[in-house]
Write a protein that holds these residues in place. Sequence first.
Motif, PDB file in Angstrom:
ATOM      1  N   ALA A  27       0.839  -1.208   0.000  1.00 55.06           N
ATOM      2  CA  ALA A  27       0.000   0.000   0.000  1.00 55.06           C
ATOM      3  C   ALA A  27       0.873   1.257   0.000  1.00 55.06           C
ATOM      4  N   CYS A  28       1.935   1.249   0.829  1.00 58.13           N
ATOM      5  CA  CYS A  28       2.814   2.430   0.899  1.00 58.13           C
ATOM      6  C   CYS A  28       3.564   2.638  -0.412  1.00 58.13           C
ATOM      7  N   LEU A  29       4.046   1.546  -1.004  1.00 57.58           N
ATOM      8  CA  LEU A  29       4.736   1.661  -2.293  1.00 57.58           C
ATOM      9  C   LEU A  29       3.794   2.213  -3.359  1.00 57.58           C
ATOM     10  N   GLN A  30       2.511   1.820  -3.275  1.00 54.16           N
ATOM     11  CA  GLN A  30       1.514   2.282  -4.243  1.00 54.16           C
ATOM     12  C   GLN A  30       1.245   3.781  -4.079  1.00 54.16           C
ATOM     13  N   ILE A  31       1.167   4.232  -2.834  1.00 57.37           N
ATOM     14  CA  ILE A  31       0.981   5.663  -2.570  1.00 57.37           C
ATOM     15  C   ILE A  31       2.109   6.447  -3.247  1.00 57.37           C
ATOM     16  N   GLN A  90       6.990   2.039  11.219  1.00 58.51           N
ATOM     17  CA  GLN A  90       8.000   3.095  11.144  1.00 58.51           C
ATOM     18  C   GLN A  90       9.022   2.788  10.049  1.00 58.51           C
ATOM     19  N   SER A  91       9.461   1.536  10.018  1.00 60.94           N
ATOM     20  CA  SER A  91      10.490   1.174   9.045  1.00 60.94           C
ATOM     21  C   SER A  91       9.959   1.249   7.609  1.00 60.94           C
ATOM     22  N   ILE A  92       8.698   0.846   7.406  1.00 61.93           N
ATOM     23  CA  ILE A  92       8.113   0.950   6.059  1.00 61.93           C
ATOM     24  C   ILE A  92       7.920   2.422   5.676  1.00 61.93           C
ATOM     25  N   LEU A  93       7.488   3.243   6.631  1.00 58.88           N
ATOM     26  CA  LEU A  93       7.314   4.679   6.355  1.00 58.88           C
ATOM     27  C   LEU A  93       8.653   5.319   5.998  1.00 58.88           C
ATOM     28  N   ASN A  94       9.707   4.932   6.734  1.00 60.82           N
ATOM     29  CA  ASN A  94      11.034   5.480   6.444  1.00 60.82           C
ATOM     30  C   ASN A  94      11.500   5.096   5.050  1.00 60.82           C
ATOM     31  N   LYS A  95      11.352   3.809   4.731  1.00 63.60           N
ATOM     32  CA  LYS A  95      11.855   3.308   3.443  1.00 63.60           C
ATOM     33  C   LYS A  95      11.114   3.903   2.268  1.00 63.60           C
ATOM     34  N   THR A  96       9.774   4.071   2.407  1.00 65.78           N
ATOM     35  CA  THR A  96       8.997   4.560   1.266  1.00 65.78           C
ATOM     36  C   THR A  96       8.905   6.086   1.260  1.00 65.78           C
ATOM     37  N   ALA A  97       9.223   6.706   2.394  1.00 70.29           N
ATOM     38  CA  ALA A  97       9.208   8.169   2.503  1.00 70.29           C
ATOM     39  C   ALA A  97       7.893   8.792   2.031  1.00 70.29           C
ATOM     40  N   PRO A 151       2.897  10.148   6.005  1.00 77.36           N
ATOM     41  CA  PRO A 151       2.200   9.120   6.793  1.00 77.36           C
ATOM     42  C   PRO A 151       0.702   9.358   6.933  1.00 77.36           C
ATOM     43  N   ARG A 152       0.296  10.616   6.822  1.00 76.51           N
ATOM     44  CA  ARG A 152      -1.127  10.964   6.882  1.00 76.51           C
ATOM     45  C   ARG A 152      -1.930  10.203   5.822  1.00 76.51           C
ATOM     46  N   LEU A 153      -1.266   9.873   4.692  1.00 76.58           N
ATOM     47  CA  LEU A 153      -1.955   9.213   3.576  1.00 76.58           C
ATOM     48  C   LEU A 153      -2.261   7.744   3.841  1.00 76.58           C
ATOM     49  N   LEU A 154      -1.619   7.174   4.850  1.00 69.17           N
ATOM     50  CA  LEU A 154      -1.923   5.782   5.195  1.00 69.17           C
ATOM     51  C   LEU A 154      -2.987   5.771   6.289  1.00 69.17           C
TER      52      LEU A 154
END
Length: 282
Positions: free
Chosen positions: A105-109, A141-148, A151-154
């Motif tokens: 999901a984060c990569l897609q964002i 946290q680690s996924i948010l860091n990696k995908t930058a 975070p509000r969008l998740l």
Amino acid sequence: KADLAMYQAKRSGRNNFQFYDKQLDKIVQERLELENHLRKALDKEEFTLHYQPIIDLSTNKMSGVEALIRWEHPTFGMVPPNKFIPIAEETGLIVPIGEWVIRTACLQIKEWETNGFGQISVSINLSIRQFYQSNLINMMQSILNKTAINPRLLIVEITESMTMDVESATQILHELKNLGLTIAMDDFGTGYSSFSYLKTFPIDFLKIDQSFIRDIAINLSDENIATAILLMAHNLGLKVIAEGVELAEQLEVLKQHDCHKAQGYYFSKPLPVYELEQYLNN
Ligand code: C2E
Ligand code: MG
Ligand code: MG
Ligand code: MG
């Protein structure tokens, strides 16, 4: 005569028993088979996410999507989440599968932003085992860091049943909020309705369960429940998303009562990435 009747009853009883025994055997066998295949599904890349548009009712534009997992098995075909998520939950497989959902999901964002589709929020569903998994916050946290991503969008969707342990739930929710994430209470109204705790939980959205939306335009008591939820949410400063909107009449009632957002087949069913992008281009 009595003996014969007894004999027949016993025999048919035993036959019945054998019949149920076989049925049970079959169910257990199928369940074991599904479980074995589920263990390999991640490695075999059999999961995908479909995305269902969520419409902002004040602009009539899509503001985000809900990510819904799909398991396409080479011989079973499409296995619905209601069939395999409970098994994943019981076996603990939900932990790696859930992590895959969040990362995807984060990569897609990120990808939509890079490809000019703008900032699209993506909601993901957490299961109870994930919610109480000890490294949930570190993993996020680690996924948010990696995908930058922002975070509000998740948007993290939880259900009322996860918040029975009010103290632990409150703490986890605060930790998720501290990461900058958005929180939604899914299937609202179907659980042990912690109305009184809504005030204390750091929640951004309430999602009214589709069972209340279904008859909203024909059944006065359903309309009353939905409007009561809307009124309460307004008073608590929460935004409301209506789930399972299929008809214009339902949408009309929701708009009359200032519902913020809606999703459902009326707008679109959940779509694979490519089809969602086509939907956005039109
Ligand atoms: P949910 O989170 O409440 O998702 C909404 C469900 O309603 C989805 O079913 C969606 O396809 C369906 N739906 C959407 N619009 C309509 C409509 O207008 N009418 C009707 N009748 N249905 C509509 P789906 O995709 O089969 O998912 C079922 C449940 O499985 C979800 O309910 C959620 O609890 C769970 N689930 C799905 N994906 C995941 C996941 O990645 N992780 C976890 N833990 N659970 C998931
Ligand atoms: Mg959901
Ligand atoms: Mg729901
Ligand atoms: Mg549901």
